[in-house]
Design a protein around this motif. Structure first.
Motif, PDB file in Angstrom:
ATOM      1  N   ASN A 213      -1.045  17.753  -9.228  1.00  0.00           N
ATOM      2  CA  ASN A 213       0.400  17.882  -9.420  1.00  0.00           C
ATOM      3  C   ASN A 213       1.094  16.583  -8.992  1.00  0.00           C
ATOM      4  O   ASN A 213       1.036  16.208  -7.828  1.00  0.00           O
ATOM      5  CB  ASN A 213       0.917  19.066  -8.585  1.00  0.00           C
ATOM      6  CG  ASN A 213       2.396  19.327  -8.791  1.00  0.00           C
ATOM      7  OD1 ASN A 213       3.200  18.410  -8.790  1.00  0.00           O
ATOM      8  ND2 ASN A 213       2.749  20.593  -8.952  1.00  0.00           N
ATOM      9  N   PRO A 214       1.758  15.885  -9.917  1.00  0.00           N
ATOM     10  CA  PRO A 214       2.366  14.593  -9.553  1.00  0.00           C
ATOM     11  C   PRO A 214       3.437  14.703  -8.482  1.00  0.00           C
ATOM     12  O   PRO A 214       3.557  13.823  -7.626  1.00  0.00           O
ATOM     13  CB  PRO A 214       2.954  14.091 -10.885  1.00  0.00           C
ATOM     14  CG  PRO A 214       3.035  15.289 -11.770  1.00  0.00           C
ATOM     15  CD  PRO A 214       1.936  16.204 -11.337  1.00  0.00           C
ATOM     16  N   HIS A 215       4.230  15.773  -8.511  1.00  0.00           N
ATOM     17  CA  HIS A 215       5.276  15.956  -7.510  1.00  0.00           C
ATOM     18  C   HIS A 215       4.662  16.162  -6.121  1.00  0.00           C
ATOM     19  O   HIS A 215       5.122  15.578  -5.128  1.00  0.00           O
ATOM     20  CB  HIS A 215       6.152  17.163  -7.886  1.00  0.00           C
ATOM     21  CG  HIS A 215       7.197  17.480  -6.867  1.00  0.00           C
ATOM     22  ND1 HIS A 215       8.309  16.695  -6.661  1.00  0.00           N
ATOM     23  CD2 HIS A 215       7.282  18.506  -5.963  1.00  0.00           C
ATOM     24  CE1 HIS A 215       9.047  17.220  -5.692  1.00  0.00           C
ATOM     25  NE2 HIS A 215       8.449  18.315  -5.255  1.00  0.00           N
ATOM     26  N   ILE A 216       3.614  16.981  -6.053  1.00  0.00           N
ATOM     27  CA  ILE A 216       2.951  17.255  -4.779  1.00  0.00           C
ATOM     28  C   ILE A 216       2.251  15.996  -4.263  1.00  0.00           C
ATOM     29  O   ILE A 216       2.314  15.676  -3.066  1.00  0.00           O
ATOM     30  CB  ILE A 216       1.937  18.408  -4.943  1.00  0.00           C
ATOM     31  CG1 ILE A 216       2.661  19.706  -5.310  1.00  0.00           C
ATOM     32  CG2 ILE A 216       1.129  18.599  -3.675  1.00  0.00           C
ATOM     33  CD1 ILE A 216       3.597  20.223  -4.254  1.00  0.00           C
ATOM     34  N   ALA A 217       1.586  15.268  -5.158  1.00  0.00           N
ATOM     35  CA  ALA A 217       0.901  14.035  -4.749  1.00  0.00           C
ATOM     36  C   ALA A 217       1.887  13.025  -4.173  1.00  0.00           C
ATOM     37  O   ALA A 217       1.598  12.349  -3.173  1.00  0.00           O
ATOM     38  CB  ALA A 217       0.148  13.433  -5.933  1.00  0.00           C
ATOM     39  N   GLN A 218       3.068  12.923  -4.776  1.00  0.00           N
ATOM     40  CA  GLN A 218       4.093  12.024  -4.269  1.00  0.00           C
ATOM     41  C   GLN A 218       4.569  12.476  -2.897  1.00  0.00           C
ATOM     42  O   GLN A 218       4.832  11.649  -2.005  1.00  0.00           O
ATOM     43  CB  GLN A 218       5.281  11.965  -5.241  1.00  0.00           C
ATOM     44  CG  GLN A 218       6.352  10.959  -4.858  1.00  0.00           C
ATOM     45  CD  GLN A 218       5.806   9.552  -4.696  1.00  0.00           C
ATOM     46  OE1 GLN A 218       4.960   9.106  -5.476  1.00  0.00           O
ATOM     47  NE2 GLN A 218       6.272   8.857  -3.670  1.00  0.00           N
ATOM     48  N   GLY A 219       4.652  13.799  -2.688  1.00  0.00           N
ATOM     49  CA  GLY A 219       5.018  14.320  -1.374  1.00  0.00           C
ATOM     50  C   GLY A 219       3.994  13.947  -0.313  1.00  0.00           C
ATOM     51  O   GLY A 219       4.347  13.619   0.830  1.00  0.00           O
ATOM     52  N   ALA A 220       2.720  13.989  -0.685  1.00  0.00           N
ATOM     53  CA  ALA A 220       1.657  13.593   0.250  1.00  0.00           C
ATOM     54  C   ALA A 220       1.796  12.131   0.626  1.00  0.00           C
ATOM     55  O   ALA A 220       1.661  11.749   1.805  1.00  0.00           O
ATOM     56  CB  ALA A 220       0.288  13.862  -0.366  1.00  0.00           C
ATOM     57  N   ARG A 221       2.067  11.286  -0.366  1.00  0.00           N
ATOM     58  CA  ARG A 221       2.245   9.854  -0.083  1.00  0.00           C
ATOM     59  C   ARG A 221       3.435   9.624   0.855  1.00  0.00           C
ATOM     60  O   ARG A 221       3.380   8.789   1.760  1.00  0.00           O
ATOM     61  CB  ARG A 221       2.455   9.083  -1.391  1.00  0.00           C
ATOM     62  CG  ARG A 221       1.244   9.116  -2.320  1.00  0.00           C
ATOM     63  CD  ARG A 221       1.458   8.192  -3.517  1.00  0.00           C
ATOM     64  NE  ARG A 221       0.468   8.464  -4.552  1.00  0.00           N
ATOM     65  CZ  ARG A 221       0.728   9.096  -5.686  1.00  0.00           C
ATOM     66  NH1 ARG A 221       1.969   9.514  -5.950  1.00  0.00           N
ATOM     67  NH2 ARG A 221      -0.233   9.308  -6.574  1.00  0.00           N
ATOM     68  N   ALA A 222       4.521  10.379   0.619  1.00  0.00           N
ATOM     69  CA  ALA A 222       5.712  10.239   1.465  1.00  0.00           C
ATOM     70  C   ALA A 222       5.411  10.653   2.906  1.00  0.00           C
ATOM     71  O   ALA A 222       5.868  10.005   3.858  1.00  0.00           O
ATOM     72  CB  ALA A 222       6.858  11.079   0.892  1.00  0.00           C
ATOM     73  N   ASN A 223       4.647  11.731   3.085  1.00  0.00           N
ATOM     74  CA  ASN A 223       4.300  12.180   4.435  1.00  0.00           C
ATOM     75  C   ASN A 223       3.434  11.154   5.155  1.00  0.00           C
ATOM     76  O   ASN A 223       3.640  10.873   6.340  1.00  0.00           O
ATOM     77  CB  ASN A 223       3.576  13.530   4.363  1.00  0.00           C
ATOM     78  CG  ASN A 223       4.530  14.681   4.127  1.00  0.00           C
ATOM     79  OD1 ASN A 223       5.719  14.594   4.428  1.00  0.00           O
ATOM     80  ND2 ASN A 223       4.024  15.771   3.578  1.00  0.00           N
ATOM     81  N   ILE A 224       2.461  10.596   4.451  1.00  0.00           N
ATOM     82  CA  ILE A 224       1.587   9.588   5.048  1.00  0.00           C
ATOM     83  C   ILE A 224       2.406   8.367   5.479  1.00  0.00           C
ATOM     84  O   ILE A 224       2.259   7.857   6.601  1.00  0.00           O
ATOM     85  CB  ILE A 224       0.478   9.184   4.056  1.00  0.00           C
ATOM     86  CG1 ILE A 224      -0.505  10.342   3.871  1.00  0.00           C
ATOM     87  CG2 ILE A 224      -0.258   7.936   4.532  1.00  0.00           C
ATOM     88  CD1 ILE A 224      -1.473  10.142   2.726  1.00  0.00           C
ATOM     89  N   LYS A 225       3.291   7.911   4.611  1.00  0.00           N
ATOM     90  CA  LYS A 225       4.128   6.746   4.910  1.00  0.00           C
ATOM     91  C   LYS A 225       5.077   7.025   6.074  1.00  0.00           C
ATOM     92  O   LYS A 225       5.322   6.152   6.917  1.00  0.00           O
ATOM     93  CB  LYS A 225       4.925   6.356   3.658  1.00  0.00           C
ATOM     94  CG  LYS A 225       5.764   5.099   3.840  1.00  0.00           C
ATOM     95  CD  LYS A 225       6.491   4.746   2.549  1.00  0.00           C
ATOM     96  CE  LYS A 225       7.339   3.489   2.738  1.00  0.00           C
ATOM     97  NZ  LYS A 225       8.071   3.133   1.481  1.00  0.00           N
ATOM     98  N   HIS A 226       5.605   8.249   6.143  1.00  0.00           N
ATOM     99  CA  HIS A 226       6.557   8.628   7.185  1.00  0.00           C
ATOM    100  C   HIS A 226       5.978   8.409   8.587  1.00  0.00           C
ATOM    101  O   HIS A 226       6.702   8.015   9.513  1.00  0.00           O
ATOM    102  CB  HIS A 226       6.962  10.092   7.012  1.00  0.00           C
ATOM    103  CG  HIS A 226       7.822  10.626   8.111  1.00  0.00           C
ATOM    104  ND1 HIS A 226       9.170  10.328   8.207  1.00  0.00           N
ATOM    105  CD2 HIS A 226       7.528  11.426   9.181  1.00  0.00           C
ATOM    106  CE1 HIS A 226       9.670  10.930   9.277  1.00  0.00           C
ATOM    107  NE2 HIS A 226       8.711  11.601   9.879  1.00  0.00           N
ATOM    108  N   PHE A 227       4.697   8.651   8.738  1.00  0.00           N
ATOM    109  CA  PHE A 227       4.060   8.520  10.055  1.00  0.00           C
ATOM    110  C   PHE A 227       3.417   7.148  10.266  1.00  0.00           C
ATOM    111  O   PHE A 227       2.679   6.942  11.229  1.00  0.00           O
ATOM    112  CB  PHE A 227       3.015   9.624  10.253  1.00  0.00           C
ATOM    113  CG  PHE A 227       3.616  10.995  10.333  1.00  0.00           C
ATOM    114  CD1 PHE A 227       4.377  11.376  11.426  1.00  0.00           C
ATOM    115  CD2 PHE A 227       3.465  11.904   9.300  1.00  0.00           C
ATOM    116  CE1 PHE A 227       4.957  12.633  11.501  1.00  0.00           C
ATOM    117  CE2 PHE A 227       4.034  13.164   9.363  1.00  0.00           C
ATOM    118  CZ  PHE A 227       4.789  13.531  10.465  1.00  0.00           C
TER     119      PHE A 227
END
Length: 320
Positions: A213-227
């Motif tokens: 899911n492209p939306h979910i994958a982008q959310g994962a990238r955002a979470n990784i970057k956030h930390f």
């Protein structure tokens, strides 16, 4: 007889909620190859306490003896030079209730050891901390490390959804998947918003993520970057993965929340079997037959319950 250790040995103390008992023991077996119901164990395996949601403290053993007097004598060999220190009596130990050491006596033992160490004591902001603990009929003194509860900080993700794993389960699952990160390449091929990825990457586990899911994958990238972490999350189906990994984790889609059919679930497992030597499967259903059909053997398992009554639970299956 007193003894100074040539090779590192460690004592770990544990703490867990009632509903985490099974998961804690599974993680313990993954790290140390054994379990204990005493909330304290000794091992030559080095694990930093903050890796685990259940390990409370670690002592890297410097000295041991049959009596406190032997420990006191050995403490005189410690020279802190210009650095400050303090001594902590570890309250979790295997003394029975008749021999438990009360608060004032613990303080006295801490002071006695502190007086023998050459250096300046600082109980508020020491540069080094030593721990003293009775275990197995002997006394142990060594470098003390406390769990910093990194997982608690990781709860505050910018992207989240209700069925994602909680951070304590995700962190334990990452440890069960990769107890020793050295030389291991792992993947989360259905990573969702990256809860496991964040925990694994924060422990220097070499892991990549993927989601269809492209939306979910982008959310994962955002979470990784956030930390402030660095990790790759690719877009695509598990069926399209050609690389081979040492370990993979699969949080199975749930029929309650997903349109994934049993046939699609079996396909996910078969592809996980194809791309990895070891797979940790997390599921809310009993899928033992499906696991076998995919070509796996379940070598260990645990249960992660939600709440003391265990109304909702996930099975954590270690498969080879």
């Amino acid at each position: 007889m007193d003894q100074q250790h040539a090779s590192p040995q460690y004592i770990y103390t544990y703490s867990h909620r009632q509903d985490e008992h099974s998961l804690c023991y599974l993680e313990m077996r993954s790290f140390f190859g054994k379990e204990t119901d005493q909330f304290i164990l000794k091992s030559d395996v080095a694990v930093m306490p903050s890796r685990s949601p259940f390990i409370k403290e670690r002592i890297e053993i410097l000295y041991e003896g049959d009596t406190l007097e032997e420990i006191y004598a050995q403490a005189e060999q410690i020279n802190m030079l210009e650095e400050t220190f303090k001594v902590i009596f570890v309250k979790i130990n295997d003394l029975d209730s008749d021999h438990k050491i009360e608060y004032q006596e613990r303080l006295g033992i801490e002071r006695e050891i502190g007086m023998r160490i050459h250096g300046e004591a600082d109980v508020k902001n020491p540069q080094h901390t030593f721990g003293i603990v009775p275990f197995g009929g002997r006394w142990y003194l060594g470098h003390y490390f406390k769990n910093e509860a990194v997982w608690f900080h990781n709860m505050r993700k910018p992207q989240n959804y209700s069925i994602a794993l909680n951070t304590r389960l995700a962190r334990a699952a990452a440890n069960i998947l990769v107890p020793n990160p050295v030389g291991i390449q792992a993947i989360d091929p259905c990573c969702g918003i990256g809860t496991v990825l964040v925990e694994a990457l924060s422990m220097d586990i070499n892991i990549v993520g993927r989601d269809i899911n492209p939306h979910i994958a982008q959310g994962a990238r955002a979470n990784i970057k956030h930390f402030g972490l660095k990790g790759e999350v690719t877009l695509g189906d598990i069926a399209d993965i050609n690389e081979h990994y040492d370990a993979a984790i699969v949080d199975m889609p749930y029929n309650l929340f997903s349109t994934t059919t049993p046939e699609e679930q079996l396909s996910i497992l078969k592809h996980a079997r194809r791309i990895a030597d070891k797979v940790v499967v997390i599921t809310i259903e009993n899928i033992d037959e499906m696991i076998a059909e995919a070509g796996f053997s379940i070598t260990d398992r645990g249960e992660a319950k939600k709440g003391a009554k265990g109304v909702f639970s996930r099975q954590v299956l270690v498969c080879h």
